[in-house]
Design a protein around this motif. Structure first.
Motif, PDB file in Angstrom:
ATOM      1  N   LEU A  94       0.825  -1.197   0.000  1.00 18.77           N
ATOM      2  CA  LEU A  94       0.000   0.000   0.000  1.00 18.77           C
ATOM      3  C   LEU A  94       0.867   1.258   0.000  1.00 18.77           C
ATOM      4  N   ALA A  95       1.999   1.201   0.694  1.00 21.97           N
ATOM      5  CA  ALA A  95       2.916   2.344   0.738  1.00 21.97           C
ATOM      6  C   ALA A  95       3.434   2.702  -0.654  1.00 21.97           C
ATOM      7  N   ALA A  96       3.539   1.725  -1.539  1.00 25.26           N
ATOM      8  CA  ALA A  96       4.019   1.982  -2.895  1.00 25.26           C
ATOM      9  C   ALA A  96       3.045   2.882  -3.668  1.00 25.26           C
ATOM     10  N   CYS A  97       1.787   2.853  -3.282  1.00 24.63           N
ATOM     11  CA  CYS A  97       0.791   3.710  -3.936  1.00 24.63           C
ATOM     12  C   CYS A  97       1.104   5.183  -3.687  1.00 24.63           C
ATOM     13  N   LYS A  98       1.680   5.491  -2.532  1.00 20.07           N
ATOM     14  CA  LYS A  98       2.044   6.872  -2.228  1.00 20.07           C
ATOM     15  C   LYS A  98       3.073   7.395  -3.233  1.00 20.07           C
ATOM     16  N   THR A  99       4.016   6.549  -3.608  1.00 20.67           N
ATOM     17  CA  THR A  99       5.044   6.953  -4.571  1.00 20.67           C
ATOM     18  C   THR A  99       4.407   7.292  -5.913  1.00 20.67           C
ATOM     19  N   VAL A 100       3.452   6.478  -6.353  1.00 24.48           N
ATOM     20  CA  VAL A 100       2.759   6.750  -7.617  1.00 24.48           C
ATOM     21  C   VAL A 100       2.009   8.075  -7.513  1.00 24.48           C
ATOM     22  N   LEU A 101       1.306   8.290  -6.409  1.00 26.07           N
ATOM     23  CA  LEU A 101       0.548   9.523  -6.228  1.00 26.07           C
ATOM     24  C   LEU A 101       1.470  10.748  -6.191  1.00 26.07           C
ATOM     25  N   GLU A 102       2.605  10.624  -5.525  1.00 29.18           N
ATOM     26  CA  GLU A 102       3.560  11.727  -5.474  1.00 29.18           C
ATOM     27  C   GLU A 102       4.098  12.044  -6.875  1.00 29.18           C
ATOM     28  N   THR A 103       4.319  11.004  -7.686  1.00 33.51           N
ATOM     29  CA  THR A 103       4.775  11.201  -9.059  1.00 33.51           C
ATOM     30  C   THR A 103       3.683  11.872  -9.891  1.00 33.51           C
ATOM     31  N   LEU A 104       2.438  11.467  -9.694  1.00 32.93           N
ATOM     32  CA  LEU A 104       1.326  12.092 -10.412  1.00 32.93           C
ATOM     33  C   LEU A 104       1.192  13.566 -10.031  1.00 32.93           C
ATOM     34  N   ILE A 105       1.412  13.882  -8.770  1.00 30.70           N
ATOM     35  CA  ILE A 105       1.357  15.284  -8.332  1.00 30.70           C
ATOM     36  C   ILE A 105       2.428  16.096  -9.049  1.00 30.70           C
ATOM     37  N   LYS A 106       3.651  15.573  -9.091  1.00 31.38           N
ATOM     38  CA  LYS A 106       4.746  16.277  -9.781  1.00 31.38           C
ATOM     39  C   LYS A 106       4.436  16.452 -11.266  1.00 31.38           C
ATOM     40  N   ALA A 107       3.873  15.414 -11.881  1.00 29.72           N
ATOM     41  CA  ALA A 107       3.533  15.483 -13.305  1.00 29.72           C
ATOM     42  C   ALA A 107       2.440  16.530 -13.543  1.00 29.72           C
ATOM     43  N   ALA A 108       1.457  16.580 -12.657  1.00 27.92           N
ATOM     44  CA  ALA A 108       0.382  17.570 -12.796  1.00 27.92           C
ATOM     45  C   ALA A 108       0.935  18.982 -12.655  1.00 27.92           C
ATOM     46  N   GLU A 109       1.776  19.188 -11.665  1.00 29.10           N
ATOM     47  CA  GLU A 109       2.355  20.517 -11.446  1.00 29.10           C
ATOM     48  C   GLU A 109       3.231  20.950 -12.613  1.00 29.10           C
ATOM     49  N   ALA A 110       3.834  19.999 -13.306  1.00 28.30           N
ATOM     50  CA  ALA A 110       4.682  20.304 -14.466  1.00 28.30           C
ATOM     51  C   ALA A 110       3.869  20.439 -15.753  1.00 28.30           C
ATOM     52  N   GLY A 111       2.560  20.181 -15.683  1.00 27.60           N
ATOM     53  CA  GLY A 111       1.702  20.308 -16.859  1.00 27.60           C
ATOM     54  C   GLY A 111       1.601  19.059 -17.709  1.00 27.60           C
ATOM     55  N   GLU A 112       2.212  17.962 -17.263  1.00 28.22           N
ATOM     56  CA  GLU A 112       2.201  16.737 -18.062  1.00 28.22           C
ATOM     57  C   GLU A 112       0.839  16.042 -18.077  1.00 28.22           C
ATOM     58  N   LEU A 113      -0.035  16.377 -17.138  1.00 31.13           N
ATOM     59  CA  LEU A 113      -1.353  15.732 -17.080  1.00 31.13           C
ATOM     60  C   LEU A 113      -2.463  16.651 -17.591  1.00 31.13           C
ATOM     61  N   ASP A 114      -2.099  17.780 -18.178  1.00 27.93           N
ATOM     62  CA  ASP A 114      -3.112  18.751 -18.603  1.00 27.93           C
ATOM     63  C   ASP A 114      -4.175  18.143 -19.510  1.00 27.93           C
ATOM     64  N   LYS A 115      -3.768  17.379 -20.512  1.00 32.13           N
ATOM     65  CA  LYS A 115      -4.737  16.786 -21.439  1.00 32.13           C
ATOM     66  C   LYS A 115      -5.674  15.833 -20.699  1.00 32.13           C
ATOM     67  N   ALA A 116      -5.131  14.987 -19.856  1.00 34.51           N
ATOM     68  CA  ALA A 116      -5.957  14.030 -19.106  1.00 34.51           C
ATOM     69  C   ALA A 116      -6.913  14.755 -18.169  1.00 34.51           C
ATOM     70  N   ILE A 117      -6.417  15.792 -17.505  1.00 37.07           N
ATOM     71  CA  ILE A 117      -7.267  16.560 -16.581  1.00 37.07           C
ATOM     72  C   ILE A 117      -8.394  17.233 -17.349  1.00 37.07           C
ATOM     73  N   LEU A 118      -8.057  17.898 -18.454  1.00 34.52           N
ATOM     74  CA  LEU A 118      -9.088  18.597 -19.234  1.00 34.52           C
ATOM     75  C   LEU A 118     -10.089  17.634 -19.848  1.00 34.52           C
TER      76      LEU A 118
END
Length: 129
Positions: A94-118
């Motif tokens: 379960l702790a490994a899920c935190k790493t994925v979420l932290e990576t997704l946060i960094k990707a969102a802040e960098a704009g890499e998830l903009d298309k998926a979010i929109l």
């Protein structure tokens, strides 16, 4: 009995309608919504690790299947596929899920998830008639 003057007679009726909201929702706002939700998921994982009963009934982005953990990101209540994939493999804890979420946060802040979010945001927006 004398006819009474209308209460509305003193008002001037028009055909002018209220303008639609001028507030625009920028991608920065949408990113912030996603990041806040992802951080809530990290807090939920911490609570679940400490006490599995504490998170019953909470909506989770993470799940276990076949001994492995996965994270399926959401925007609001809509699943948010990223590059066509509905989930990310996290690992065997379960702790490994935190790493994925932290990576997704960094990707969102960098704009890499903009298309998926929109895309996910648009799916939840009612179409104007």
């Amino acid at each position: 009995m004398a006819k009474q003057a209308s209460i509305l007679a003193g008002l001037t009726a028009t055909d002018v309608t209220k303008p639609k909201s001028t507030k625009t929702s920028s991608i920065a706002d949408a990113r912030e919504v996603f990041v806040k939700a992802a951080k809530t998921q990290i807090e939920t994982i911490d609570k679940e690790i400490a006490d599995p009963e504490a998170t019953q009934g909470m909506r989770r982005w993470y799940f276990e299947k076949g001994g492995a953990y996965f994270v399926a990101p959401y925007y609001g209540n809509r699943q948010m596929p990223v590059n066509g994939s509905p989930s990310f493999q996290a690992g065997d804890s379960l702790a490994a899920c935190k790493t994925v979420l932290e990576t997704l946060i960094k990707a969102a802040e960098a704009g890499e998830l903009d298309k998926a979010i929109l895309d996910a945001k648009a799916k939840g927006t009612p179409k104007a008639k």
